[in-house]
Write an enzyme that holds these catalytic residues in place. Structure first.
Site, mmCIF file in Angstrom:
data_model
loop_
_atom_site.group_PDB
_atom_site.id
_atom_site.type_symbol
_atom_site.label_atom_id
_atom_site.label_comp_id
_atom_site.label_asym_id
_atom_site.label_seq_id
_atom_site.Cartn_x
_atom_site.Cartn_y
_atom_site.Cartn_z
ATOM 1 C CG HIS A 24 -2.004 0.876 1.296
ATOM 2 N ND1 HIS A 24 -2.928 0.868 2.290
ATOM 3 C CD2 HIS A 24 -2.343 1.878 0.469
ATOM 4 C CE1 HIS A 24 -3.805 1.832 2.063
ATOM 5 N NE2 HIS A 24 -3.471 2.449 0.960
ATOM 6 C CD GLU B 174 -4.762 -11.354 -10.598
ATOM 7 O OE1 GLU B 174 -3.840 -10.554 -10.407
ATOM 8 O OE2 GLU B 174 -5.943 -11.093 -10.307
ATOM 9 C CB CYS C 213 -2.736 -5.105 -16.557
ATOM 10 S SG CYS C 213 -3.507 -6.400 -15.591
HETATM 11 C C1 PEP Z 1 -1.232 -8.238 -11.151
HETATM 12 O O1 PEP Z 1 -1.359 -9.048 -10.240
HETATM 13 O O2 PEP Z 1 -0.384 -8.346 -12.051
HETATM 14 C C2 PEP Z 1 -2.092 -7.046 -11.206
HETATM 15 C C3 PEP Z 1 -2.031 -6.212 -12.219
HETATM 16 O O3 PEP Z 1 -2.923 -6.804 -10.166
HETATM 17 P P1 PEP Z 1 -2.463 -6.181 -8.768
HETATM 18 O O4 PEP Z 1 -1.078 -5.650 -8.922
HETATM 19 O O5 PEP Z 1 -3.458 -5.133 -8.440
HETATM 20 O O6 PEP Z 1 -2.537 -7.385 -7.870
HETATM 21 MG MG MG Z 2 -3.118 -9.088 -9.009
#
Ligand code: PEP
Ligand code: MG
Length: 585
Positions: free
Chosen positions: A191, A433, A504
């Site tokens: 965070h 993921e 992403c």
């Molecule tokens: C990821 O896990 O790659 C992702 C984009 O989500 P977060 O970083 O929010 O877990």
């Molecule tokens: Mg993630």
């Protein structure tokens, strides 16, 4: 000269004097107050309390101005804690009944609570301990007369060095003067790191004991690309880093000017570059940097920065505002990804032993249906306003996906019954993921319109490394051949089934991986908006053929280090001016 390594969170090179946040808890005076002076001592405490409250209010306003409404809500939570009788009652009685001086009464009471939280072992309670620590610091600052040292009053450029920064400290730093940040503790995606990175300065966390090696005023070089801090550099090192900093600054300025250039390879292959955002205000930047839309809206941050769950109306307002700001570009809303390192305050009472393997993300949503449905109502209502896609996070099994879709359909039916127009063609997608989803991608592909590969989590679950644990950060890398193989598997499966695929995770914004990802078949990436121009630069310098050749080549390697080395060599070959401009790797 000393070099300290940590985890790179935000790229860039900062050269400035160190500002070491005090370990003030060790130096609190302790003495007895005679009965006739106890009222006065209590008054001193009450004054410190209201001064701390005043500070919090000012910091909230500053955060609102610099970071937006959502970030400012963290301070509302702290203001709430300042009213908590279970926290303040024992302090008042220590001063009044036992004659403890106010400073020590505060420090001992807070430290007991902090120790209790820390002893519970879970990340959830550790985060709560940090909130309490933050409040203690504020009150003691006033009692002990050191408020002038407060971070928010900085008047010269500094690299802030801290053992551990609370999210409110990160958000309340005077952004005009903080040019870099390094901490002993923390992980790349916790965070605090996310808020710190949003300040736009280089950040390195997880340096273990940097606070023991740095003194206030030391000259510091902070390398947010390599995740290194050089303390007291010699003239030669300083000159080298100054050159690199200037070159990277020039590179960033030049690339930023090319925001409007097309993201097309030398042989005409178009790559869609979308943005990852946490708050709608980031869309302005996204458009400035030439983004094609939002590929990942991490909606949980609105919940994390609010003292209470946002209402359906508040969510609807945020989503429609985003759609309007995007002016016809698509908005991919990821449903709540709460849990693990992104917990809600409500959850703090239910610690988990392994939060990353626990009730997080879609699992959390499926067990908190009224909250999930409220979010889905807001999303579906907003879909009538402009192009919107819905994405479910952390899907692990087909049952979860089907349940999530069923709930979405059910919510849509309810809305239609209420006379609300809900488009029937909203694209529904899922994050890939978790290794189980990556391995079963061809099955999942039958059920969704699009995939987005979340390498941040995919890496941690593939190599069994907590992404926020600095002690095992060396094992956490997208260059691990198993990770690359999984990504390749997903892209292939999606292509066979005609499912749109983007990526992403943080590597989408790291130039080290751009050629590989294109070579593996990706035609869309979603990344931090400020990283779009330099990724575009790489794209415009390469051909599909050389990317594919590189993907085949590293696909045959067994070693993570060798893969990373070759990817960096190739990137440097096509874009020599960006040498060293990569992220953590
Ligand atoms: C990821 O896990 O790659 C992702 C984009 O989500 P977060 O970083 O929010 O877990
Ligand atoms: Mg993630």
């Amino acid at each position: 000269m000393k070099t300290i390594s940590g985890i790179a969170v935000a790229p860039g090179i900062a050269i400035a004097r160190a500002f070491v946040l005090e370990q003030f808890r060790q130096r609190v005076p302790h003495h007895l107050v005679v009965p006739e002076e106890r009222e006065g001592e209590l008054e001193r405490f009450e004054q410190a309390l209201s001064a701390a409250e005043g500070d919090l209010g000012a910091d909230r306003d500053r955060a609102f101005r610099d970071l937006g409404n959502e970030a400012s809500k963290i301070f509302e939570f702290h203001l709430g804690l300042l009213q908590d009788p279970t926290l303040l009652g024992p302090i008042r009685s220590k001063i009044k009944d036992k004659g403890t001086n106010a400073d020590f009464a505060v420090a001992s009471s807070f430290s007991r609570i902090i120790d209790q939280f820390n002893a519970m072992g879970s990340q959830v309670f550790k985060d709560k301990a940090r909130d309490v620590l933050d409040l203690e610091r504020r009150i003691l600052d006033h009692l002990m007369g050191r408020s002038q040292e407060r971070l928010s009053r900085l008047d010269q450029p500094v690299v802030v060095i801290a053992h551990e920064l609370t999210p409110t400290q990160a958000a309340s730093m005077g952004i005009d003067h903080v040019v870099g940040l390094a901490t002993d503790a923390g992980g790349r995606t916790d965070h605090t790191s996310i808020i710190a990175a949003a300040l736009g300065v280089p950040v390195v966390v997880g340096c273990h004991a940097i606070t023991e090696h740095v003194n206030d005023g030391d000259r510091i070089i902070l390398d947010g690309h390599a995740g290194q801090i050089v303390v007291d550099p010699d003239e030669e090192t300083l000159a080298t880093f100054e050159r690199t900093r200037d070159r990277l600054d020039r590179f960033l300025t030049e690339t930023a000017h090319q925001a409007d250039a097309d993201a097309v390879t030398l042989d005409g292959v178009e790559i869609t570059l979308l943005g990852n955002i946490e708050f709608p205000r980031e869309i302005e930047q996204l458009i400035k940097f030439g983004g094609d839309g939002v590929g990942l809206y991490r909606t949980e941050f609105l919940y994390l920065t609010s003292p209470e769950e946002p209402t359906e109306e508040e969510l609807y307002e945020q989503y429609t505002q985003s759609i309007e700001m995007l002016g016809g570009r698509p908005l991919t809303i990821r449903t709540l990804d709460l849990g693990a390192d992104k917990h809600t305050q409500q959850q703090a009472l239910e610690p988990e032993r392994n939060p990353f393997l626990g009730l997080r993300s879609i699992r959390h949503s499926l067990q908190h249906l009224p909250m999930f449905r409220r979010q889905l109502r807001a999303i579906l209502r907003a879909a009538a306003v402009g192009p919107l896609r819905v994405m479910f996070p952390l899907i692990t099994t087909m049952t979860e996906l089907k349940q999530a879709r069923m709930i979405l359909n059910d919510v849509a039916d309810d809305l239609r019954e209420e006379g609300v127009g809900v488009p029937s063609d909203i694209p529904i997608g899922m994050m890939i993921e978790v290794p189980s989803a990556a391995l079963m991608a061809s099955t999942f592909a039958k059920e969704v319109d699009f995939f987005s590969i979340g390498t941040n989590d995919l890496i941690q679950y593939t190599v069994a490394v907590d992404r926020s644990n600095e002690r095992v950060a060396n094992l956490y890398s997208a260059s691990n051949p198993a990770v690359i193989r999984l990504v390749k598997n997903v892209i292939r499966a999606a292509k066979r089934r005609g499912v749109d695929t983007s990526l992403c995770g943080e590597i989408a914004g790291d130039i080290t991986y751009t050629m590989l990802l294109i070579g593996l078949g990706l035609r869309s990436l979603s990344l931090v908006p400020a990283q779009i121009p330099r990724i575009k630069q790489v794209i415009r310098r390469v051909t599909l053929e050389e990317c594919e050749r590189l993907a085949r080549r590293v696909g045959a390697f067994e070693s993570q280090r060798r893969i990373l080395r070759v990817l960096r060599e190739e990137t440097t070959r096509v874009l020599p001016e960006a040498d060293g401009g990569w992220n953590a790797g």
